[in-house]
Design an enzyme around this catalytic site. Structure first.
Site, PDB file in Angstrom:
ATOM      1  CB  CYS A 160      -0.920   0.005   1.214  1.00  0.00           C
ATOM      2  SG  CYS A 160      -1.825  -1.531   1.483  1.00  0.00           S
ATOM      3  CB  CYS A 212      -0.754   6.580  10.889  1.00  0.00           C
ATOM      4  SG  CYS A 212      -1.882   6.637   9.482  1.00  0.00           S
TER       5      CYS A 212
END
Length: 677
Positions: free
Chosen positions: A173, A306
């Site tokens: 990704c 994150c």
């Protein structure tokens, strides 16, 4: 990787506090509060009670500016030295509006002191002369690829992946590409011509093309950008069509709710809800399982987000450990990145549904893998080996990192004797195979204007045009001449010839029916004038490789004075250079060469990087073929000339003898109609 949120048509992005003029127009400051977020993380008890107020205050504060210095070691340390000598002293003991400003500080955990953090506001950077000067320095070095502005915690996953030059690396990704850039730099860290490669993938076609803009400046012949759903990433064929490639290193920086980015993505404050993590959990687990399927025995995979939410982090990791059993393990990274303040992963967490109601395993509407592992599972899973980095620990964003290793057969048997069982399921592989074979429905997306969807066609190394170039430039037989390609349906060299590494060529030629290629190859040759011995010039992007295979036939050594003159003066005439005695040996050799592309080699001593740059040799003058960004950077880094515009005019007056107009035009770099984006 935070989930990509698209704004509704007509809405503008909100970046935080607005100035007075914007407030008068109807803008108001976004309130950085979310009761459910606060209640959720207090209930999770991830942050010690005595640290909560500081944690929340830092989450509400502006994110510091962070950057890392890139390139070869000699080059990187020269840029570092320039920053420390020319800028750091002026940024120390500075006061602004009566308050002392913190000086830039090294990221203690980043190797070789090559990453820095500035805990100052944008207002200080704009209004303080020294900080403003440093900002211009960062902009110039960033433009030429010497510096990458990247969030500090985002730098961690590629570092713990520990990429080597021979590794086959997959970034599942990849967009927007800052971590991918680190992987490429690691691949080239010890060798200009590594045998490995980096395959950068993104599920979004437009983001895949935008990824190219971030990565192409690295000029790597070992990069391939592709566009696939990471959950069902295709198997990649090797030389033997009956076998499929297994990767040495895989980065799974998966889409997430992004609550670790709320310092820069302030919309997270109003958008955050428990449903985001719950909804993404299955996709994240699918990507991780697909990555583990593609990983070589003994290979390493990093799973990162994150987000601080255990549903997206430890719950995903635990589900993978439950599925793969003795085939994988989590690596303890306590000895990695000394100086990084981090917390351990957790093995217990509550589960709240979208309505913020607490749920138990087995409740209607729940997924079993959301829930914490049993006590027996937890004792084997070692989730404490996961890394959690909280914003208040060192004034950063938030991040979660887990390093997996896929065990080889000997380790697997040892694990079985210790009581582990392998629960691996082949369903994921079957689903991926089905996705490969199914007809691909392509979304109609507006791609960047320079996106090129032409095929990758490799040239016969004995092609007439290539043979002329090898002879003209003195390219040796160690250079793999079979790796040259063009990007047009005719398959003939017209304007641009690219080159890839041998490893990338094998993938492109062996997987045209299963991989959607977006970008690969660096410019090797660009068509120039047809009235000279060789109508192709070697492009600067490929010089880091080609220079090792070139004899001295069209290479002229130059001193620093000559280099400075060429940087400041466009098309200096040979007669003028001889009159001024600007490196007589260089002028003599370059003037004796036939017209066309040539090169200068500037040695700067053992402790500094030598320079190898292209020039255009005309009948009456010579021109350094360096773009204005590189010109500015070289003048500043080597000669401490801050602005070439201020000093170029006097030099031009001295030069006097200008080249004829047609020679000037011929000296300009040719524009390519085959730009890859």
């Amino acid at each position: 990787m935070a989930r990509n949120r698209k704004n509704k048509k007509g809405n503008k992005k909100t970046f935080g506090a607005r100035n007075d003029s914007n407030a008068q127009k109807g803008w108001s400051e976004l309130v950085k509060e979310n009761e459910k977020w606060e209640q959720y993380y207090k209930d999770l008890a991830l942050i010690p009670e005595g640290e909560w107020d500081e944690f929340k205050r830092i989450c509400q504060a502006q994110l510091p500016l962070t950057f890392r210095i890139t390139g070869s070691r000699k080059h990187a340390h020269e840029v570092l030295q320039l920053f420390e000598d020319q800028h750091l002293p002026g940024l120390t003991n500075v006061t602004f509006e009566g308050e002392e400003i913190q000086a830039p500080k090294r990221l203690a955990w980043y190797p070789e002191n090559l990453a820095w953090q500035l805990d100052v506001s944008k207002q200080v950077i704009r209004k303080n002369e020294q900080f403003s000067k440093m900002q211009r320095f960062l902009v110039v070095e960033n433009a030429v690829g010497n510096i990458s502005r990247q969030e500090a915690v985002s730098m961690i996953p590629p570092l713990v992946l520990e990429v080597e030059p021979h590794h086959a690396v997959l970034d599942m990704c990849a967009a927007p590409g800052s971590k991918t850039a680190q992987l490429i730099e690691a691949l080239h860290a010890k060798n200009d011509e590594p045998t490995g490669f980096v395959m950068a993938n993104d599920a979004d076609a437009r983001r895949s093309h935008m990824l190219v803009h971030q990565l192409k400046r690295l000029n790597s012949a070992n990069l391939l950008v592709v566009n696939h759903d990471a959950q069902f990433f295709p198997r990649v064929k090797t030389d033997d069509s009956r076998r499929f490639l297994k990767f040495d290193r895989i980065l799974c920086d998966v889409p997430c709710s992004g609550d670790g980015t709320m310092r820069k993505n302030v919309n997270v404050w109003k958008d955050w809800c428990t449903g985001s993590g719950l909804g993404l959990h299955t996709v994240q687990l699918n990507i991780l399982n697909r990555g583990l399927n593609l990983l070589k025995n003994g290979g390493r995979l990093v799973y990162s987000t994150c987000s601080l939410n255990p549903i997206e982090n430890e719950a995903v990791v635990a589900a993978a450990l439950r599925k793969w059993g003795n085939k994988i393990k989590i690596i303890n990274c306590d000895d990695k990145l000394p100086g990084l303040i981090r917390s351990r992963g957790v093995s217990e967490w509550p589960v709240y549904d979208k309505a913020f109601a607490k749920k138990q395993k087995g409740d209607e509407g729940t997924i079993e893998s959301w829930f914490a592992p049993s006590a027996e599972e937890a004792s084997h899973f070692n989730l404490s080996n996961c890394l959690r980095v909280y914003p208040h620990q060192q004034n950063t964003g938030g991040f979660f990192i887990t390093v997996f290793e896929k065990m080889d057969e000997e380790e697997e048997q040892s694990a079985k004797r210790a009581g582990f069982e392998n629960n691996e399921d082949i369903n994921q592989e079957k689903k991926a195979k089905s996705a490969e074979d199914a007809p691909q429905r392509q979304k109609k997306e507006k791609l960047p204007r320079d996106a090129n969807e032409e095929p990758f066609v490799y040239l016969d190394p004995a092609h007439e045009q290539l043979q002329k170039c090898w002879e003209f430039y003195g390219i040796d037989d160690d250079f793999d001449k079979s790796n040259c390609l063009v990007r047009n349906a005719a398959g003939e060299p017209t304007r641009v010839i690219y080159m890839t590494s041998s490893s990338i060529k094998k993938i492109i030629q062996g997987n045209e029916d299963r991989l959607k290629f977006i970008y690969s190859g660096v410019k090797l040759l660009v068509a120039q004038r047809s009235d000279i011995d060789c109508s192709w010039r070697i492009q600067s992007e490929s010089l880091p490789i080609v220079k090792h295979h070139m004899n001295q036939k069209r290479v002229a050594k130059a001193n620093l004075e000559c280099l400075k003159h060429l940087l400041l003066e466009s098309f200096p005439g040979f007669e003028t250079m001889e009159k001024l005695h600007i490196d007589d040996e260089f002028t003599k050799k370059i003037r004796a060469l036939s017209p066309g592309c040539a090169f200068i080699h500037v040695s700067r001593g053992e402790d500094k990087e030598s320079l190898f740059l292209p020039v255009w040799n005309g009948s009456k003058c010579v021109n350094l073929m360096v773009c204005k960004e590189d010109t500015h950077e070289l003048l500043y880094r080597i000669f401490k000339v801050d602005s070439p515009a201020k000093v170029a005019a006097p030099e031009k007056k001295v030069g006097g003898d200008r080249a004829p107009q047609e020679e000037e035009e011929a000296s300009q770099p040719a524009e390519s109609s085959e730009a890859q984006g």
